[in-house]
Design an enzyme around this catalytic site. Structure first.
Site, mmCIF file in Angstrom:
data_model
loop_
_atom_site.group_PDB
_atom_site.id
_atom_site.type_symbol
_atom_site.label_atom_id
_atom_site.label_comp_id
_atom_site.label_asym_id
_atom_site.label_seq_id
_atom_site.Cartn_x
_atom_site.Cartn_y
_atom_site.Cartn_z
ATOM 1 N N LYS A 133 0.812 -1.216 0.000
ATOM 2 C CA LYS A 133 0.000 0.000 0.000
ATOM 3 C C LYS A 133 0.847 1.268 0.000
ATOM 4 O O LYS A 133 1.824 1.356 0.722
ATOM 5 C CB LYS A 133 -0.905 -0.007 1.240
ATOM 6 N N GLY A 144 6.675 0.764 5.643
ATOM 7 C CA GLY A 144 7.567 -0.139 4.912
ATOM 8 C C GLY A 144 7.584 0.150 3.422
ATOM 9 O O GLY A 144 8.639 0.151 2.782
ATOM 10 N N CYS A 145 6.416 0.412 2.873
ATOM 11 C CA CYS A 145 6.304 0.668 1.435
ATOM 12 C C CYS A 145 6.995 1.980 1.057
ATOM 13 O O CYS A 145 7.617 2.086 0.004
ATOM 14 C CB CYS A 145 4.840 0.680 1.017
ATOM 15 N N THR A 146 6.882 2.965 1.942
ATOM 16 C CA THR A 146 7.547 4.247 1.696
ATOM 17 C C THR A 146 9.062 4.066 1.735
ATOM 18 O O THR A 146 9.774 4.546 0.838
ATOM 19 C CB THR A 146 7.092 5.292 2.738
ATOM 20 N N ALA A 196 10.185 2.267 -1.481
ATOM 21 C CA ALA A 196 10.138 3.144 -2.657
ATOM 22 C C ALA A 196 11.270 4.166 -2.627
ATOM 23 O O ALA A 196 11.896 4.454 -3.655
ATOM 24 C CB ALA A 196 8.780 3.847 -2.729
#
Length: 153
Positions: free
Chosen positions: A39, A44-46, A49
Protein backbone atom coordinates in the site's frame (compact mmCIF):
# COMPACT_ATOMS: atom_id res chain seq x y z
CA UNK A 1 0.63 -19.76 -9.10
CA UNK A 2 4.32 -19.49 -8.31
CA UNK A 3 6.76 -17.81 -10.64
CA UNK A 4 10.24 -19.34 -10.63
CA UNK A 5 13.53 -18.18 -12.18
CA UNK A 6 13.86 -19.42 -15.76
CA UNK A 7 10.16 -19.01 -16.51
CA UNK A 8 8.84 -16.45 -18.96
CA UNK A 9 7.55 -13.45 -17.00
CA UNK A 10 3.77 -13.03 -17.29
CA UNK A 11 2.91 -10.15 -19.63
CA UNK A 12 1.48 -7.03 -18.01
CA UNK A 13 0.17 -3.62 -19.00
CA UNK A 14 -0.86 -1.21 -16.23
CA UNK A 15 -1.67 2.49 -15.98
CA UNK A 16 0.87 4.85 -14.44
CA UNK A 17 0.85 8.49 -13.35
CA UNK A 18 0.33 11.27 -15.86
CA UNK A 19 -1.95 9.14 -18.03
CA UNK A 20 0.85 6.76 -19.00
CA UNK A 21 1.06 3.01 -19.20
CA UNK A 22 3.85 0.53 -18.56
CA UNK A 23 3.98 -2.90 -20.16
CA UNK A 24 6.46 -5.74 -20.25
CA UNK A 25 6.40 -5.61 -24.06
CA UNK A 26 7.49 -1.94 -24.03
CA UNK A 27 10.40 -2.78 -21.70
CA UNK A 28 11.86 -5.57 -23.86
CA UNK A 29 15.63 -5.12 -24.17
CA UNK A 30 15.95 -3.82 -20.61
CA UNK A 31 16.12 -5.62 -17.30
CA UNK A 32 12.97 -5.01 -15.28
CA UNK A 33 12.82 -4.82 -11.50
CA UNK A 34 9.14 -5.49 -10.84
CA UNK A 35 8.42 -5.02 -7.17
CA UNK A 36 5.06 -5.55 -5.52
CA UNK A 37 4.15 -3.75 -2.31
CA UNK A 38 0.99 -3.67 -0.18
CA UNK A 39 0.00 0.00 0.00
CA UNK A 40 1.09 3.53 -0.84
CA UNK A 41 2.30 5.76 1.98
CA UNK A 42 2.66 3.08 4.66
CA UNK A 43 5.99 2.95 6.54
CA UNK A 44 7.57 -0.14 4.91
CA UNK A 45 6.30 0.67 1.44
CA UNK A 46 7.55 4.25 1.70
CA UNK A 47 11.01 3.10 2.83
CA UNK A 48 11.17 0.58 -0.02
CA UNK A 49 10.14 3.14 -2.66
CA UNK A 50 12.65 5.67 -1.32
CA UNK A 51 15.45 3.05 -1.31
CA UNK A 52 14.73 2.17 -4.97
CA UNK A 53 14.52 5.89 -5.83
CA UNK A 54 17.89 6.59 -4.17
CA UNK A 55 19.48 3.84 -6.28
CA UNK A 56 17.51 4.62 -9.48
CA UNK A 57 20.48 6.17 -11.31
CA UNK A 58 22.59 3.08 -10.56
CA UNK A 59 19.82 0.77 -11.79
CA UNK A 60 19.51 2.85 -14.96
CA UNK A 61 23.27 2.74 -15.53
CA UNK A 62 23.06 -1.06 -15.23
CA UNK A 63 20.30 -1.15 -17.86
CA UNK A 64 17.35 -1.75 -15.54
CA UNK A 65 13.94 -0.12 -15.14
CA UNK A 66 12.19 -0.16 -11.75
CA UNK A 67 8.42 -0.64 -11.62
CA UNK A 68 6.54 -0.65 -8.31
CA UNK A 69 3.10 -2.26 -8.28
CA UNK A 70 0.22 -2.12 -5.81
CA UNK A 71 -3.56 -2.12 -6.07
CA UNK A 72 -3.72 1.59 -5.23
CA UNK A 73 -5.25 3.90 -7.83
CA UNK A 74 -3.17 6.00 -10.21
CA UNK A 75 -4.18 9.17 -8.31
CA UNK A 76 -2.99 7.64 -5.00
CA UNK A 77 0.29 6.69 -6.71
CA UNK A 78 0.69 10.26 -7.99
CA UNK A 79 0.16 11.72 -4.50
CA UNK A 80 2.55 9.14 -2.98
CA UNK A 81 5.23 9.88 -5.59
CA UNK A 82 4.87 13.65 -5.19
CA UNK A 83 4.90 13.53 -1.38
CA UNK A 84 8.14 11.50 -1.24
CA UNK A 85 9.75 12.73 -4.49
CA UNK A 86 9.86 9.18 -5.87
CA UNK A 87 11.82 8.46 -9.02
CA UNK A 88 10.44 5.02 -9.89
CA UNK A 89 7.49 4.04 -12.08
CA UNK A 90 4.44 3.24 -9.95
CA UNK A 91 1.89 1.07 -11.74
CA UNK A 92 -1.71 0.64 -10.62
CA UNK A 93 -3.10 -2.90 -10.58
CA UNK A 94 -6.55 -2.05 -9.20
CA UNK A 95 -8.11 -5.18 -10.71
CA UNK A 96 -5.33 -7.32 -9.22
CA UNK A 97 -4.66 -9.20 -12.47
CA UNK A 98 -0.90 -8.71 -12.42
CA UNK A 99 -0.75 -9.52 -8.69
CA UNK A 100 -2.59 -12.78 -9.43
CA UNK A 101 -0.37 -13.56 -12.44
CA UNK A 102 2.77 -13.18 -10.32
CA UNK A 103 1.33 -15.07 -7.36
CA UNK A 104 1.64 -12.22 -4.87
CA UNK A 105 -2.07 -11.91 -3.98
CA UNK A 106 -1.94 -14.12 -0.89
CA UNK A 107 -3.64 -14.88 2.38
CA UNK A 108 -2.06 -12.84 5.16
CA UNK A 109 -2.40 -12.90 8.90
CA UNK A 110 -2.23 -9.96 11.28
CA UNK A 111 -3.25 -9.93 14.94
CA UNK A 112 -5.08 -13.23 14.43
CA UNK A 113 -7.12 -11.93 11.51
CA UNK A 114 -6.79 -13.55 8.10
CA UNK A 115 -7.21 -11.41 4.98
CA UNK A 116 -6.05 -11.23 1.36
CA UNK A 117 -3.25 -8.83 0.49
CA UNK A 118 -0.15 -8.24 -1.58
CA UNK A 119 2.96 -10.12 -0.52
CA UNK A 120 6.00 -7.84 -0.68
CA UNK A 121 7.96 -9.50 -3.50
CA UNK A 122 10.39 -8.52 -6.25
CA UNK A 123 10.97 -10.11 -9.63
CA UNK A 124 14.06 -9.44 -11.74
CA UNK A 125 13.19 -9.97 -15.39
CA UNK A 126 15.95 -10.13 -18.02
CA UNK A 127 16.09 -8.31 -21.37
CA UNK A 128 14.27 -11.20 -23.08
CA UNK A 129 11.36 -11.33 -20.64
CA UNK A 130 12.59 -14.30 -18.58
CA UNK A 131 12.48 -14.23 -14.77
CA UNK A 132 16.08 -14.12 -13.55
CA UNK A 133 15.55 -13.92 -9.80
CA UNK A 134 12.68 -13.81 -7.28
CA UNK A 135 12.61 -12.36 -3.77
CA UNK A 136 9.57 -13.27 -1.67
CA UNK A 137 8.49 -12.00 1.76
CA UNK A 138 10.94 -9.13 1.28
CA UNK A 139 12.39 -7.34 4.28
CA UNK A 140 12.94 -3.72 3.24
CA UNK A 141 16.35 -2.87 4.81
CA UNK A 142 19.09 -3.64 2.29
CA UNK A 143 16.66 -5.03 -0.32
CA UNK A 144 17.27 -2.42 -3.04
CA UNK A 145 21.04 -3.03 -2.70
CA UNK A 146 20.57 -6.80 -3.04
CA UNK A 147 18.47 -6.32 -6.17
CA UNK A 148 21.01 -3.89 -7.65
CA UNK A 149 23.73 -6.47 -7.08
CA UNK A 150 21.66 -9.07 -8.96
CA UNK A 151 21.03 -6.62 -11.82
CA UNK A 152 24.76 -6.04 -12.17
CA UNK A 153 25.60 -9.79 -12.01
Amino acid sequence: MTIEPGQDAPAFAMPTGGGGEVSLADLKGKQVVLYFYPKDDTPGCTKEAIAFTEAAAEFEAAGAVIVGVSKDSVSKHEKFAAKHDLGVILASDEEGTTCEDYGVWVEKNMYGKTYMGIERATFLIDEGGVVKQVWRKVKVPGHADAVLEAVRA
